[in-house]
Design a protein around this motif. Structure first.
Motif, PDB file in Angstrom:
ATOM      1  N   ARG A   1      41.476  32.018  42.627  1.00 35.86           N
ATOM      2  CA  ARG A   1      39.899  32.398  42.531  1.00 35.86           C
ATOM      3  C   ARG A   1      39.276  33.034  43.925  1.00 35.86           C
ATOM      4  NH1 ARG A   1      35.922  27.725  41.656  1.00 35.86           N
ATOM      5  NH2 ARG A   1      37.696  26.894  40.258  1.00 35.86           N
TER       6      ARG A   1
ATOM      7  N   THR B   1      41.029  36.547  43.971  1.00 33.70           N
ATOM      8  CA  THR B   1      40.434  37.466  42.989  1.00 33.70           C
ATOM      9  C   THR B   1      39.127  37.689  42.623  1.00 33.70           C
ATOM     10  OG1 THR B   1      40.985  35.754  41.318  1.00 33.70           O
ATOM     11  CG2 THR B   1      42.926  37.383  41.646  1.00 33.70           C
ATOM     12  N   VAL B   2      38.407  36.533  42.970  1.00 31.79           N
ATOM     13  CA  VAL B   2      37.039  36.702  42.550  1.00 31.79           C
ATOM     14  C   VAL B   2      36.032  36.731  44.019  1.00 31.79           C
ATOM     15  CG1 VAL B   2      35.024  35.869  41.543  1.00 31.79           C
ATOM     16  CG2 VAL B   2      37.393  35.859  40.475  1.00 31.79           C
TER      17      VAL B   2
ATOM     18  N   PRO C   1      36.747  39.826  46.658  1.00 28.63           N
ATOM     19  CA  PRO C   1      36.350  41.159  46.609  1.00 28.63           C
ATOM     20  C   PRO C   1      34.820  41.129  46.348  1.00 28.63           C
ATOM     21  CG  PRO C   1      37.950  40.508  44.839  1.00 28.63           C
ATOM     22  CD  PRO C   1      37.966  39.202  45.898  1.00 28.63           C
ATOM     23  N   ALA C   2      34.164  39.999  45.964  1.00 26.09           N
ATOM     24  CA  ALA C   2      32.747  39.948  45.731  1.00 26.09           C
ATOM     25  C   ALA C   2      32.232  39.797  47.208  1.00 26.09           C
ATOM     26  CB  ALA C   2      32.378  38.665  44.792  1.00 26.09           C
TER      27      ALA C   2
ATOM     28  N   PHE D   1      31.484  48.091  45.790  1.00 24.56           N
ATOM     29  CA  PHE D   1      31.704  48.418  44.251  1.00 24.56           C
ATOM     30  C   PHE D   1      30.058  48.653  43.677  1.00 24.56           C
ATOM     31  CE2 PHE D   1      31.790  43.825  45.016  1.00 24.56           C
ATOM     32  CZ  PHE D   1      30.586  43.484  44.352  1.00 24.56           C
TER      33      PHE D   1
END
Ligand SMILES: Nc1ncnc2c1ncn2[C@@H]1O[C@H](COP(=O)(O)OP(=O)(O)OP(=O)(O)O)[C@@H](O)[C@H]1O
Ligand SMILES: [Mg+2]
Lengths: 279, 308
Positions: free
Chosen positions: A194, A197-198, A201-202, A277
């Motif tokens: 987590r 992958t979360v 990047p966030a 992003f």
């Protein structure tokens, strides 16, 4: 529309530069006309005018000297006479080392602080006290404990670049949208996965913003630090040339400090754009 | 209700610290159950605690009291068996459509290699009609397309239960209709048990086998369970032609307009463990869990002439 705006802005920039160089040139040129001047007027103007040549180098002097430096950036004639490339290299290496160490400490620690409200609260008073301390205030302590001027400079860079990265990482991690975390939770994603992958990047845009602020501060501080510790580096070069009363070299160094700082900032800006992003 | 209880919510409560130092309960002692393969919709006014119930069912939130039993086991935390379609779609914006679905697939089947994950994800992207958009990022998609990705992501892990929090509320009527059709078809085909929150009465009538009506919060209760009398093979376009449609619709709207507010004062002896099951328009079939006269409910159809 935008391209014409860019074109006009570019033209204006060039015009401003030309005007600046022109004024500089006029203000510092050797006033050969002094002799032909009305003596009374010369008296009025005082020493500067009557002396003829200004102590301040003009753009042409600086340009000629710069050309000389650019042709031989890496010569080394002993401790007080090294090429500008070598001096900049020393400074960049110090900033790079201190900065990378700060990244290695600040990002994992920021992650922990951002993920744990307990750690965040417990460490907050320390961070609040340590953050506003001028990095140069650490210098004597660093010199005393480390006993190596070069490493002390690296330590000072480390200290000054650690805070923006630490705070931005902690903030970025703590403010990851709950719904994204919930997605990972409903998929039974483990903590480590987590985080990578979360959360990473966030939070990456916020982290990179902190890193960009840090590199700017580090580059500001290295000049002052090198003036203090001496020996090598662009900061030392500035101080040494001041002692040599070579204002031309000081101006060249100032210009290069600005250019390298801009370059470092642009590199980080590019990285920031890469991880940003659109939502 | 003596059906098999695939999902059983047993006396859950959710309390938050109140303003004056005490606690306020969003709801207390809430009981609710669903059979396997059933499609249930929850209707209630904003703030009554629907999302809270769904989050507890998903395991994202824990109740202050009570438990949730799924398939005979009390749940602990989230599970890949219970997929959630979030109201705000909750796509990861730095991943493409395929990346978002593949993330779910690779979370469920961790040993699968990349190609297999992608192929599996692609089938579900195709299923929701997003073929050709798999390499777009969420920011390049319309609201309806994002919601479809959320549906594909939830379906791709082949869950036993689908939990949907107002999945279509942000969409225009046309897109909503298409997605309702898709969700209904998929749930029927796969025998999915589905729990959906909605504010749209027609959506509930079209999709649900059972409609849960919740009163206003704080202290919300599950007031009634309304059985959907419409045939299983109902179509969205001829829904309103069914003789019981208006009776059902009026019953729900009546509830929302007035009874959701006055329920607590009108039915002080409401037993949360024996929530009345309402059959709209079936003469003689008035259901209450006990013989209690008060809880007997029968709503006549609005146009009895058409009732067969
Ligand atoms: N963290 C919290 N602290 C205090 N009260 C909360 C908290 N979270 C939710 N609530 C309260 O719980 C109640 C139920 O919230 P919930 O989100 O479940 O409502 P809902 O029925 O889903 O509403 P909507 O239809 O608007 O989505 C609300 O009245 C809200 O004020
Ligand atoms: Mg809600």
């Amino acid at each position: 529309m935008t391209s014409s705006l860019r074109l006009r802005a570019g033209l204006l920039s060039i015009a401003l530069l030309a005007a600046f160089l022109g004024i500089w040139h006029l203000a510092t040129r050797s006033t050969a006309t002094v002799a032909a001047m009305n003596p009374e007027y010369a008296k009025l103007m005082g020493l500067t005018a009557t002396q003829g040549k200004s102590a301040m180098p003009g753009p042409l002097d600086v340009g000629a000297k710069l050309w000389e430096h650019l042709r031989r950036p890496f010569y080394d004639n002993g401790p007080n006479d090294k090429g500008l490339g070598i001096q900049l290299g020393y400074s960049i290496a110090r900033v790079g080392t201190g900065y990378l160490l700060a990244v290695l400490v600040a990002i994992p620690l920021g992650f922990l602080i951002g993920m744990s409200p307990l750690l965040s609260k417990a460490l907050d008073p320390f961070i609040q006290v340590l953050k506003p301390i001028s990095p140069l205030a650490w210098m004597p302590l660093a010199l005393y404990t480390i006993k190596d001027s070069s490493i002390s400079a690296i330590f000072v860079i480390f200290i000054c670049s650690v805070w923006p990265m630490l705070l931005n990482t902690a903030f970025g991690v703590a403010s990851v949208r709950k719904e994204w975390i919930n997605v990972a939770r409903t998929l039974e994603v483990g903590t480590i996965r987590r985080a990578f992958t979360v959360i990473l990047p966030a939070a990456a845009p916020t982290i990179l913003t902190g890193m960009r602020i840090s590199i700017g501060i580090a580059w500001l501080v290295i000049v002052a630090a090198e003036m203090l510790v001496g020996g090598t580096g662009i900061g030392y070069f500035v101080w040494n040339e001041w002692n040599n009363l070579s204002i031309t070299n000081v101006i060249i160094a100032i210009l290069l400090i600005g250019l390298v700082g801009m370059l470092l900032d642009q590199i980080l800006a590019r990285f920031t754009r890469m991880v940003t992003f659109p939502e | 209700m003596v059906t098999d209880k695939f999902i059983s919510i047993e006396g859950i409560a959710k309390r938050y610290p109140g303003a004056g130092g005490g606690t306020t309960a969003v709801f207390e002692n809430l009981w609710l159950s669903m059979a396997r393969g059933e499609f249930a919709c929850v209707i209630g006014h904003s703030g009554c605690g629907k999302t809270t119930v769904l989050n507890i069912l998903a395991g994202l939130d824990t109740p202050s009291a009570g438990a949730v039993v799924v398939d005979g086991q009390a749940i602990e935390g989230t599970s890949l068996d219970r997929a959630v379609i979030f109201q705000s779609h909750a796509l990861l914006p730095w991943r493409t459509v395929l990346g978002n679905v593949a993330y779910a697939v690779s979370s469920k089947w961790r040993k699968w290699e990349r190609a297999r994950v992608r192929a599996h994800a692609q089938t579900f992207i195709d299923l929701v009609g997003l073929t050709g958009s798999e390499h777009k990022h969420p920011s390049e998609l319309s609201g309806g397309m994002k919601q479809r990705v959320g549906i594909a992501r939830a379906l791709s892990i082949t869950p036993k239960i689908m939990l949907m929090d107002e999945p279509f509320s942000a969409l225009d009527a046309l897109t909503r209709g298409t997605l309702q059709d898709e969700v209904r078809r998929i749930c029927l085909e796969t025998g999915q048990t589905a729990f959906m929150i909605t504010h749209d009465v027609d959506e509930a009538i079209y999709l649900a086998d059972k409609i849960f009506l919740m009163t206003n919060g704080p202290g919300a209760v599950l007031a009634e369970v309304v059985e959907n009398p419409l045939p299983k093979d109902r179509g969205r376009s001829d829904l309103h032609r069914h003789p019981l449609y208006y009776a059902l619709r009026n019953h729900i709207i009546d509830f929302l307009v007035s009874r959701s507010r006055s329920f607590a004062t009108e039915k002080p002896d409401h037993d949360p463990r024996k929530v009345p099951l309402v059959h709209v328009g079936k003469p003689g079939l008035t259901i209450a869990s006990s013989g209690d006269e008060q809880r007997q409910t029968r709503i006549p159809p609005t146009n009895p002439g058409l009732t067969g």
